[in-house]
Structures are given as C-alpha cells and as structure tokens.
Motif scaffolding. Structure first.
Motif: not given
Lengths: 208, 208
Positions: A79-82, A136-144, A151-163
């Motif tokens: 669920a967290f990628h939403y 765009d691995y290093g570009i965090e934020g919204e993805r459709e 138009n399901v919105k997901k949010y990308h975060r890098t491994f390091s941001t999550i940790i």
C-alpha cells in the motif's frame, strides 16, 4: 519476517479484504484493527473475515493518528507506494507503537515505482524481456499509472529515501528483502525469471 | 556523513594515495592506519601524504583481522565492489571497532555493479542517454569489467544484501545516500543529469 503475534495488538494499514487480519487472529493476536481507504473492500472484509477481535475502519493511512491507540505490531501489504506523505505516516506509526514495537511493510520495489512512462521493458524478437528500461530513478514523487482504472497515483522514492525516512522517525532497520523466485517456483512459473532483472517488491521490517 | 574525527583512531580500507588519511590527521585524528592492496599507490601515499601518526600497510581488506588493533572509525572509499567476501570483511570491521564505533563506506551503486555486459545505456539518435539497460540486478556475484586494464573483477550485491549483511554483523544503519547532483552542479556539468537515471555511488554510515 513476521514476529510472534500471540497476544499482540496489530494494526493493518490497507487491509483490503481482511485476509491478513483474520490470519493474525488465527495466530493468536489479542486485537486487530484493519484500516482501508476502500469501503467496498471493507464490506467484503466484514462479511468474509470478521471476528469479535477485529475492527475494520474506513480511513486513509494519513489519518491513523486519529485512532489514538497503541499497538505492538503495524503491518502493511503493498500500500505504501500509494502514500504521498510517507514521512508523516511513518512518524505516526512510530508514535502509535509501544516500545520495541515492530513495523513490517511491503511495497512495490523502487525499480518499479520509478517508471514514468514508455515501454518498461526491452524485448528480443521473440518477445522475451532482455532488460528493464530504467529511467528517472533519482527523480522522486508522483507517477501516474494504470491499475484496473486509469490515473492511479503512485509515489516513487529511492531506496535511500525509504531507509532514511524510517531511521529519522526513530526506527532501526532489522531486515530488508527484495523477493526473488526459488528454483522450485521458477520451474512452476518460468516467467518469474524476469524478477532477476527487476524484483517487483520490497519488504522491510523495522523496530521502535 | 563523517562524525567528529578529533582524537579518533581511524582505519582507511583501500586508502590509495592517502589523501583521506592525511585529511583525517589534519582534522585532529589521533592515529590513522591506511591499507591498500596496491604497493605502488602506497609508495605515492608515503611520499605525498605522510605523517608521524599515519601508518600505510600493503594488505588486502580480507586480512585486516591480522592488524589486531581497535579503531573508533573505519572508512572506505569506492573499494567494496572489488571485495568478494563482503560478509567476512564486515564481520572483521565490527570486531575491530570499539563500542559505538562508526563504519562509513562508499561503493558503486548496485544499479551499476549489476551490469553484466552489453550496452549499459539506450541512447536517442543524438546520443543522449534515455534509459539504463538494467538486467541481472537479482543475480549476485562476480562481474568482469574494464577499468584501465581488462578483467577487473567486481562483485554485485543487491541493496538488501548489503543492508542485511551489515545488520547481521551487528551494525545499526544510520544513513544511506545515493548521491545526486544539485542544480549548481548540473549547471556546471550538464552531463551529470544522467545520474538521475542511475546514481553512480552508494554511501552508508553504520554504527556498532
């Protein structure tokens, strides 16, 4: 990944149909609260996976502080990628956990969530996936994206941001898993070999 | 990432020309031991970055237990992707660190170390990198590559293997960084924009 659940108070974030909630009770949990943003899913949960010690609440993860309750274990499956405000939710989870409380969650792997359009894979002439088109691995934020509906919105975060978000909230990292298929699984589902190019999921267990 | 180094005993794994060792002394370190597998590099280090409180030793990382010494800080810059027995070296580092000792290292990002041949990038007709051709991320182990000379051996490990190996050795993760260029850096070096597709490095700070 799951600790002993006996006599524990468990909060399930994004519980969906409640299968996990029911399982926790079957394994001896004292009390389970399942929240989900979808009332439709919770209706199924209340019909098919009810128990006197399970409460299902229609609520977005961003509001869990309003539960005003303490738990021993917080879990969340895919669920967290939403969730846009990962930092805020993680801080709330930390506040709601008792000392030495455990937070376990899975989400889409950052190698998946970074996808921002175009073909995800490059294939050979037979259609086999030969590599992931990673951008765009290093570009965090919204993805459709498209998941049953557009138009399901997901949010990308890098491994390091999550940790680092987990650490900054006060958690210590206990285990991180990017699941890969075993030989037995591969024999049954040969297409799972593509997971060696890109694991679909990321699991983390952290401790207060 | 670096803690206060004043009066600390520092071990630098893969110290090369010794620039970092000298810097640690300049910042107040009590003692620095720099080890490197290349005697040629150590000759330069002894000539250009010597100090009464620095010792340079020709030794592979896999042998550091033989130093039989305790340190407050262990550092390593861009060397661990050449180490086959990551688990063993991490265990030795844990043993050699005093209580609350810090281990900080950088290595190639797993999105780099997984590369196992073929074109690393897909480019547009103007030669711009449009995506990384990511394959075999989940297949760990040896990779051959070219770095000045042919057949330099590197070892790929996933993010989760790196994290879990550190945790299993007894470390707690304090910070993880996948460096990305700032706007100022991008203005000066526009090609660094490709780092947003694939960060080159991974930095970790962990504590005993």
């Amino acid at each position: 990944m799951l600790p002993d659940i006996k006599n524990k108070r468990v909060l399930d974030l994004g519980c969906g149909f409640g299968e996990h909630c029911k399982r926790f009770i079957d394994c001896g949990a004292k009390k389970v609260v399942g929240i989900d943003i979808s009332e439709k899913m919770l209706e199924v949960a209340r019909n098919e996976n009810s128990d006197p010690n399970i409460i299902y609440i229609n609520m977005p993860m961003e509001k869990i502080a309003e539960l005003n309750e303490q738990f021993d274990i917080v879990v969340s499956s895919l669920a967290f990628h939403y969730v846009e405000d990962f930092e805020g939710v993680v801080r709330d989870i930390h506040n709601m956990l008792d000392t030495e409380g455990i937070f376990i969650f899975s989400q889409e792997n950052p190698l998946c969530t970074c996808h921002s359009g175009g073909n995800r894979w490059t294939r050979d002439e037979l259609g086999n996936k030969i590599h992931l088109n990673l951008a765009d691995y290093g570009i965090e934020g919204e993805r459709e994206s498209v998941w049953f509906v557009n138009n399901v919105k997901k949010y990308h975060r890098t491994f390091s941001t999550i940790i680092n978000t987990l650490i900054n909230a006060g958690f210590s990292i206990e285990r991180m898993i990017e699941p890969l298929p075993t030989d037995e699984i591969l024999e049954q589902y040969p297409d799972y070999k593509d997971l060696f190019h890109k694991p679909d999921f990321l699991l983390l267990r952290v401790k207060k």
